[in-house]
Design an enzyme around this catalytic site. Structure first.
Site, PDB file in Angstrom:
ATOM      1  N   ASN A 172       0.883  -1.164   0.000  1.00 32.90           N
ATOM      2  CA  ASN A 172       0.000   0.000   0.000  1.00 32.90           C
ATOM      3  C   ASN A 172       0.921   1.214   0.000  1.00 32.90           C
ATOM      4  OD1 ASN A 172      -1.786   2.034   0.530  1.00 32.90           O
ATOM      5  ND2 ASN A 172      -2.557   1.162   2.459  1.00 32.90           N
TER       6      ASN A 172
ATOM      7  N   ARG B  94      -2.702  -2.078  -3.246  1.00 31.02           N
ATOM      8  CA  ARG B  94      -3.875  -1.244  -3.016  1.00 31.02           C
ATOM      9  C   ARG B  94      -3.802  -0.063  -3.984  1.00 31.02           C
ATOM     10  NH1 ARG B  94      -5.591   1.595   2.628  1.00 31.02           N
ATOM     11  NH2 ARG B  94      -7.601   2.360   1.929  1.00 31.02           N
TER      12      ARG B  94
ATOM     13  N   HIS C 145     -12.478   3.205   0.589  1.00 27.12           N
ATOM     14  CA  HIS C 145     -12.376   2.228   1.691  1.00 27.12           C
ATOM     15  C   HIS C 145     -13.018   0.882   1.328  1.00 27.12           C
ATOM     16  CE1 HIS C 145     -11.911   5.693   4.797  1.00 27.12           C
ATOM     17  NE2 HIS C 145     -10.737   5.125   4.576  1.00 27.12           N
TER      18      HIS C 145
ATOM     19  N   ARG D 185      -9.136  15.970   7.121  1.00 27.03           N
ATOM     20  CA  ARG D 185     -10.026  16.343   5.999  1.00 27.03           C
ATOM     21  C   ARG D 185     -11.375  16.819   6.523  1.00 27.03           C
ATOM     22  NH1 ARG D 185      -9.559  10.833   2.835  1.00 27.03           N
ATOM     23  NH2 ARG D 185      -7.739  10.335   4.092  1.00 27.03           N
TER      24      ARG D 185
ATOM     25  N   MET E 128      -7.271  10.969  17.534  1.00 24.67           N
ATOM     26  CA  MET E 128      -8.388  10.870  18.480  1.00 24.67           C
ATOM     27  C   MET E 128      -7.907  10.622  19.910  1.00 24.67           C
ATOM     28  SD  MET E 128     -11.549  11.159  18.937  1.00 24.67           S
ATOM     29  CE  MET E 128     -12.460  11.102  17.402  1.00 24.67           C
ATOM     30  N   ARG E 129      -6.845   9.826  20.056  1.00 27.28           N
ATOM     31  CA  ARG E 129      -6.342   9.573  21.421  1.00 27.28           C
ATOM     32  C   ARG E 129      -5.936  10.874  22.100  1.00 27.28           C
ATOM     33  NH1 ARG E 129      -2.747   4.627  19.531  1.00 27.28           N
ATOM     34  NH2 ARG E 129      -2.664   6.118  17.857  1.00 27.28           N
TER      35      ARG E 129
ATOM     36  N   ILE F  71     -10.236   4.208  15.196  1.00 28.13           N
ATOM     37  CA  ILE F  71     -11.159   4.793  16.172  1.00 28.13           C
ATOM     38  C   ILE F  71     -12.324   3.832  16.424  1.00 28.13           C
ATOM     39  CG2 ILE F  71     -12.739   6.730  16.605  1.00 28.13           C
ATOM     40  CD1 ILE F  71     -10.880   8.450  14.793  1.00 28.13           C
ATOM     41  N   GLY F  72     -12.899   3.311  15.358  1.00 27.47           N
ATOM     42  CA  GLY F  72     -14.051   2.404  15.498  1.00 27.47           C
ATOM     43  C   GLY F  72     -13.725   1.176  16.328  1.00 27.47           C
ATOM     44  N   GLU F  73     -12.485   0.685  16.195  1.00 24.01           N
ATOM     45  CA  GLU F  73     -12.109  -0.546  16.902  1.00 24.01           C
ATOM     46  C   GLU F  73     -11.707  -0.286  18.352  1.00 24.01           C
ATOM     47  OE1 GLU F  73      -8.997  -2.183  14.422  1.00 24.01           O
ATOM     48  OE2 GLU F  73     -10.320  -2.081  12.666  1.00 24.01           O
TER      49      GLU F  73
ATOM     50  N   GLU G 171      -7.282  -4.791   5.544  1.00 28.34           N
ATOM     51  CA  GLU G 171      -7.269  -4.544   4.102  1.00 28.34           C
ATOM     52  C   GLU G 171      -6.179  -5.367   3.417  1.00 28.34           C
ATOM     53  OE1 GLU G 171      -7.274  -0.698   5.691  1.00 28.34           O
ATOM     54  OE2 GLU G 171      -8.473   0.133   4.060  1.00 28.34           O
TER      55      GLU G 171
HETATM   56  P1  ADP Z   1      -5.510   5.111   9.045  1.00 35.49           P
HETATM   57  O1  ADP Z   1      -6.772   5.636   8.415  1.00 35.49           O
HETATM   58  O2  ADP Z   1      -4.339   6.031   8.868  1.00 35.49           O
HETATM   59  O3  ADP Z   1      -5.236   3.657   8.741  1.00 35.49           O
HETATM   60  P2  ADP Z   1      -6.183   4.125  11.672  1.00 35.49           P
HETATM   61  O4  ADP Z   1      -7.281   3.241  11.196  1.00 35.49           O
HETATM   62  O5  ADP Z   1      -4.952   3.506  12.220  1.00 35.49           O
HETATM   63  O6  ADP Z   1      -5.792   5.221  10.610  1.00 35.49           O
HETATM   64  O7  ADP Z   1      -6.815   5.086  12.811  1.00 35.49           O
HETATM   65  C1  ADP Z   1      -6.073   6.079  13.424  1.00 35.49           C
HETATM   66  C2  ADP Z   1      -6.970   6.765  14.446  1.00 35.49           C
HETATM   67  O8  ADP Z   1      -7.378   5.797  15.431  1.00 35.49           O
HETATM   68  C3  ADP Z   1      -6.279   7.887  15.199  1.00 35.49           C
HETATM   69  O9  ADP Z   1      -7.141   9.002  15.323  1.00 35.49           O
HETATM   70  C4  ADP Z   1      -6.033   7.271  16.560  1.00 35.49           C
HETATM   71  O10 ADP Z   1      -5.999   8.218  17.570  1.00 35.49           O
HETATM   72  C5  ADP Z   1      -7.265   6.402  16.690  1.00 35.49           C
HETATM   73  N1  ADP Z   1      -7.097   5.422  17.772  1.00 35.49           N
HETATM   74  C6  ADP Z   1      -6.288   4.343  17.807  1.00 35.49           C
HETATM   75  N2  ADP Z   1      -6.366   3.715  19.020  1.00 35.49           N
HETATM   76  C7  ADP Z   1      -7.246   4.449  19.768  1.00 35.49           C
HETATM   77  C8  ADP Z   1      -7.752   4.347  21.098  1.00 35.49           C
HETATM   78  N3  ADP Z   1      -7.381   3.362  21.908  1.00 35.49           N
HETATM   79  N4  ADP Z   1      -8.654   5.276  21.518  1.00 35.49           N
HETATM   80  C9  ADP Z   1      -9.044   6.279  20.706  1.00 35.49           C
HETATM   81  N5  ADP Z   1      -8.606   6.420  19.437  1.00 35.49           N
HETATM   82  C10 ADP Z   1      -7.722   5.528  18.974  1.00 35.49           C
END
Ligand code: ADP
Length: 397
Positions: free
Chosen positions: A8, A89, A177, A237, A280-281, A325-327, A375
């Site tokens: 990728n 990708r 995506h 974005r 997000m963290r 973030i979702g996970e 992915e």
């Molecule tokens: P990409 O789109 O670059 O692949 P990721 O899917 O790795 O990005 O997501 C990155 C985002 O996930 C960041 O905003 C990061 O802060 C957030 N993130 C990862 N772990 C956590 C967590 N434990 N709590 C909150 N946000 C998280």
């Protein structure tokens, strides 16, 4: 032993994963980052060993040299390396590519014509292909498109209300995506086949973020459109924006196209709203009013899109969270799902905080899942299928 390598390639990075071509076990995964500035190679092997190597000796500056460093690492980690196929990708497949393709010179030239549709990604994806062709001249190269999963949207979800010639020229809602959504729906088919066959919304919430409405396993709508700017706010974005804002910035404020591009792609979203970070963290930890507002807007837009998608699906059977973030961000999931009782959706707070696979309550009619997207494995599956079609036997995991 035969392997499949997935790549990728971005503007300053290459993410890679190596798979056993027959079992699709993954012995190595990693990335080169900081190409052009401070290149580093980090990787994790199947036995859990982590490597992090500074590549600032001047030998790694482009995709080709980064790939050499990756290959050297793979060869140092495995005794028997024989990369038979490389899966890439590729962000944009335009109008014609609704499925992965084996790359030859003609196809590569065709994919180059799509660069104007994704100028910030497509050129780097294609230079990854060229680098792999040079490094593995005897391997099959397979392009897997982020747009392909969305190619069968109904017309109303594919078009903008512009005169039809623009649609005919390809100004459409492509959606992105797709490899993540395809992996998630395949996983859902394994763990909850009845739900997977129904009305599903998948929220891919990472640095890039979008949502996908899926019916009967097929994408029927995406929050992303002609480009990956539309829909949800993302790390940097802006997400949905009235095009009148762009006109105003150009005509009244005198911003150039490239200044607007920088504003919308790199200075907006969570970073722009918070004035602090795209991460997000960091925003959750900061807890400042600006950070809070950025999170509030992010959550609000997800909720709004969820309602809209439930409307076009005429109901909802499953909601899936994936992406960084979702996970991982249980608070975000909790906020997104609040007050959706009218839709028959209720989270179980304990399961959600624990990050279980199913996080909805027993009485929730809509089942809510967390699925770790992959992915790379999706690319490897597609590449394995192409390899099989070319006459290699395979046992797909
Ligand atoms: P990409 O789109 O670059 O692949 P990721 O899917 O790795 O990005 O997501 C990155 C985002 O996930 C960041 O905003 C990061 O802060 C957030 N993130 C990862 N772990 C956590 C967590 N434990 N709590 C909150 N946000 C998280």
């Amino acid at each position: 032993m035969a392997q499949i390598l997935t790549l990728n390639a971005g503007s300053s990075s290459i993410k890679f994963a190596l798979f056993d071509a027959n079992t699709l076990d993954e012995p190595v995964r990693g990335q080169v980052e900081g190409l052009g500035t401070h290149p580093r190679l980090s990787a994790r092997t199947a036995n859990g060993e982590e490597t992090d190597k500074n590549l600032e000796d001047g030998t790694v500056g482009d995709h080709a040299s980064a790939l050499k460093a990756i290959l050297a690492l793979i060869e140092a980690s495995l005794s028997d390396v024989h990369i038979e196929a490389v899966g890439h990708r590729v962000v944009h497949g335009g109008l014609d590519y609704a499925a992965p393709v084996v790359i030859d010179a003609e196809r590569l030239a065709d994919l180059e014509t799509l660069i104007p549709l994704a100028p910030l990604h497509q050129p780097y994806n294609l230079s990854g292909i060229r680098a792999a062709e040079a490094a593995f001249p005897d391997s099959m190269q397979v392009a897997c498109f982020d747009t392909a999963f969305h190619r069968h949207h109904p017309w109303v979800n594919d078009t903008y209300a512009l005169p039809p010639k623009f649609y005919d020229e390809g100004i459409r809602r492509y959606g992105f995506h797709g490899l993540s959504y395809e992996y998630v729906i395949q996983t859902l088919q394994q763990i909850a086949p009845t739900h997977a066959a129904g009305r599903v919304v998948v929220s891919h919430l990472g640095n890039g973020a979008s949502m996908c409405a899926i019916q009967g396993g097929q994408s029927v709508g995406s929050t992303m459109g002609f480009t990956a700017l539309d829909g949800l706010p993302m790390g940097t974005r802006c997400g949905q924006l009235d095009p009148g804002v762009v006109l105003y910035l150009m005509m009244e404020k005198g911003l150039s196209a490239s200044e607007i591009e920088t504003l919308l792609y790199t200075d907006s979203g969570l970073k722009g709203l918070s004035g602090l970070s795209n991460d997000m963290r960091e925003l959750e930890a900061a807890g400042t009013p600006q950070a809070r507002r950025a999170i509030d807007y992010f959550v609000f837009r997800i909720r709004r899109e969820l309602g809209a998608m439930a409307a076009i699906l005429a109901g909802l059977d499953a909601l899936v969270f994936c992406g960084g973030i979702g996970e991982n961000a249980w608070r975000i999931r909790e906020c997104v799902c609040q007050n959706f009782g009218w839709l028959g959706l209720e989270l179980d707070e304990t399961l959600n905080r624990a990050g279980e696979t199913i996080v909805s309550s027993r009485r929730s009619r809509v089942r809510v899942f967390i699925i770790r997207t992959n992915e790379e494995l999706m690319i490897a599956r597609h590449t394995a299928a192409k390899r099989e079609a070319a006459g290699h036997s395979i046992v797909v995991a």
